[in-house]
Design an enzyme around this catalytic site. Structure first.
Site, mmCIF file in Angstrom:
data_model
loop_
_atom_site.group_PDB
_atom_site.id
_atom_site.type_symbol
_atom_site.label_atom_id
_atom_site.label_comp_id
_atom_site.label_asym_id
_atom_site.label_seq_id
_atom_site.Cartn_x
_atom_site.Cartn_y
_atom_site.Cartn_z
ATOM 1 N N GLY A 274 11.175 -0.951 22.293
ATOM 2 C CA GLY A 274 11.509 0.182 23.125
ATOM 3 C C GLY A 274 12.954 0.610 23.167
ATOM 4 N N GLY A 275 13.788 0.119 22.271
ATOM 5 C CA GLY A 275 15.196 0.502 22.289
ATOM 6 C C GLY A 275 15.405 1.999 22.254
ATOM 7 N N ASP A 320 -2.544 4.454 17.009
ATOM 8 C CA ASP A 320 -2.359 4.262 15.573
ATOM 9 C C ASP A 320 -1.625 5.485 15.020
ATOM 10 O OD1 ASP A 320 -2.536 4.025 12.824
ATOM 11 O OD2 ASP A 320 -4.626 3.346 12.832
ATOM 12 N N CYS A 391 14.775 -0.308 9.630
ATOM 13 C CA CYS A 391 15.771 -1.382 9.672
ATOM 14 C C CYS A 391 15.792 -2.135 8.342
ATOM 15 C CB CYS A 391 15.517 -2.330 10.842
ATOM 16 S SG CYS A 391 13.904 -3.157 10.804
#
Length: 455
Positions: A274-275, A320, A391
């Site tokens: 949730g960042g 999804d 990332c």
């Protein structure tokens, strides 16, 4: 020795380290999960926690090098050893080569004890002999020459050969080595983002310092701080009061370039933990964030953070991302798509991810990203923005998929330059994307791109 809960017998830290290493390297359990479970089960003094974490994470991190060294001193190849023996040897060689506070003799003796405890008394002579030889010859160990670039980087920095080949292909030998070295760099500082809608950075800093935490300013992102010298986040009042969120600065930049406005509707399609969701929610206090992830398990972390941070403008869904939600078509001012990826940008924090990912995974994930993007891009309004990020540091998952967006979706790139810190300006931000490499500023490797819907 460490006491188990409920008055059980004390636990030997090295024995526990061996158990965890076997879980990680033989049973495919994630290293951070294995350590977390151990800390939950066995209350420890801070010194023992630190020793256990250093021993397990360090051995996992340098496992390729440990195996290379062992194969020079053992007549039996590491891969042909019993799992318990090879991991006893790995743990012990790591102590001999990288833990100066542990005498070589202690590393050898403890390895022999572990061998006996594992009911392999007949192998204690083998274990002792190999380790005594390593300790005796450790200053003269022969490593691959630098001319053999792939073998050299693979062994020196404990990276699988295919990752080394990717790094050299995309960034050249010199930069590849800097990236590889950054993965092994020790960093005792944790990156956090202040919840600016309620607390200033100065207020957060003051609250943390009153609890004995060391605090310094971040290097790249707005509202970023770095903290150190604390035992657990859950023991900090500032954390429990929702004054900050744990988030790497590279990830914060994805929220920063999104330019979220006060009344925006934001859809975060792969949100956990949730960042970016709570960064957006902090900025659009009169708007709404729809935060989604694939499973109930993933959304649990979103609910926990929503409650702790007090963010009532966040609605959480199990969803999804490959399946179109028709009611969201054309609804969002901003769509955040921080998509499933190989995670190779966070090797420095997740030391085992490099062993659990393959080249085939990279190609499969790049394909999955395009599938998700073709769906979730439909949620953006005309003139709305799509933030695509990962990332990782592979070209297939990042630049090539940015090129795919421009060719196949109704979006044009938006310059990132004005939202980037000076240290990252003048690279590729003006083209609408940026590859942050982990050697740039002590951050994760991260890819960010920004797109505007044309029609």
């Amino acid at each position: 020795m460490v006491q188990e809960k409920a008055g059980a017998s004390p636990v030997n830290v090295r024995k526990l380290a061996l158990d965890l290493l076997i879980q990680v390297m033989e049973e495919n359990i994630f290293c951070d999960r294995a350590l977390h479970c151990a800390f939950e089960r066995y209350p420890m003094e801070k010194r023992d926690r630190s020793f256990l974490a250093r021993l397990v994470e360090g051995t996992v991190e340098r496992c390729i090098e440990m195996d290379y060294v062992l194969n020079q001193f053992s007549k039996i190849n590491v891969e042909k050893m019993k799992p318990a023996i090879r991991n006893i040897l790995r743990l012990s060689v790591y102590q001999i080569l990288y833990m100066d506070q542990v005498p070589d003799s202690a590393a050898c003796n403890e390895a022999v004890k572990l061998t006996v405890k594992r009911n392999m008394k007949n192998l204690k002579g083998f274990v002792n002999g190999v380790l005594r030889n390593v300790a005796r010859e450790k200053e003269t160990i022969s490593y691959p020459p630098k001319e053999d670039a792939v073998s050299y980087l693979s062994v020196r920095y404990s990276l699988p050969g295919w990752i080394v080949e990717e790094l050299i292909r995309d960034y050249g030998m010199e930069r590849a080595e800097k990236i590889a070295a950054s993965f092994l760099k020790e960093n005792d500082w944790l990156s956090i983002r202040c919840m600016a809608g309620k607390f200033s950075a100065e207020q957060v800093k003051e609250a943390l310092e009153q609890e004995g935490v060391l605090v310094k300013e971040g290097k790249l992102a707005e509202g970023a701080l770095q903290i150190s010298h604390f035992s657990s986040l859950k023991e900090l009042s500032a954390f429990n009061q929702g004054m900050f969120q744990v988030q790497d600065e590279s990830s914060m930049l994805a929220g920063q370039v999104a330019s979220v406005q006060k009344k925006d509707i934001v859809i975060d399609v792969c949100a956990s933990p949730g960042g970016k969701t709570f960064y957006a929610a902090d900025l659009c206090r009169d708007g709404q964030v729809f935060s989604c992830d694939l499973t109930e398990e993933k959304t649990v972390r979103l609910y926990e953070n929503k409650k702790r941070l007090g963010m009532e403008n966040v609605a959480i869904y199990v969803n999804d991302a490959t399946v179109l939600k028709k009611e969201w078509i054309g609804k969002a001012d901003i769509v955040i798509a921080d998509l499933p990826c190989s995670g190779l940008g966070v090797i420095g924090k997740k030391c085992d991810i490099k062993y659990k990912t393959t080249k085939e995974d990279v190609l499969s994930l790049a394909k999955l990203q395009r599938q998700i993007l073709s769906v979730v891009s439909q949620y953006a309004k005309i003139g709305g923005r799509l933030i695509f990020s990962t990332c990782t540091i592979t070209r297939e998952e990042n630049q090539e998929n940015a090129e795919w967006i421009e060719k196949n979706l109704l979006f044009s790139p938006v310059s990132l330059e004005e939202k980037l810190p000076k240290a990252l300006q003048g690279l590729t931000g003006s083209k609408g994307f940026l590859q942050i490499l982990p050697d740039m500023a002590d951050t994760d490797g991260f890819f960010i791109s920004c797109w505007e819907r044309k029609e």
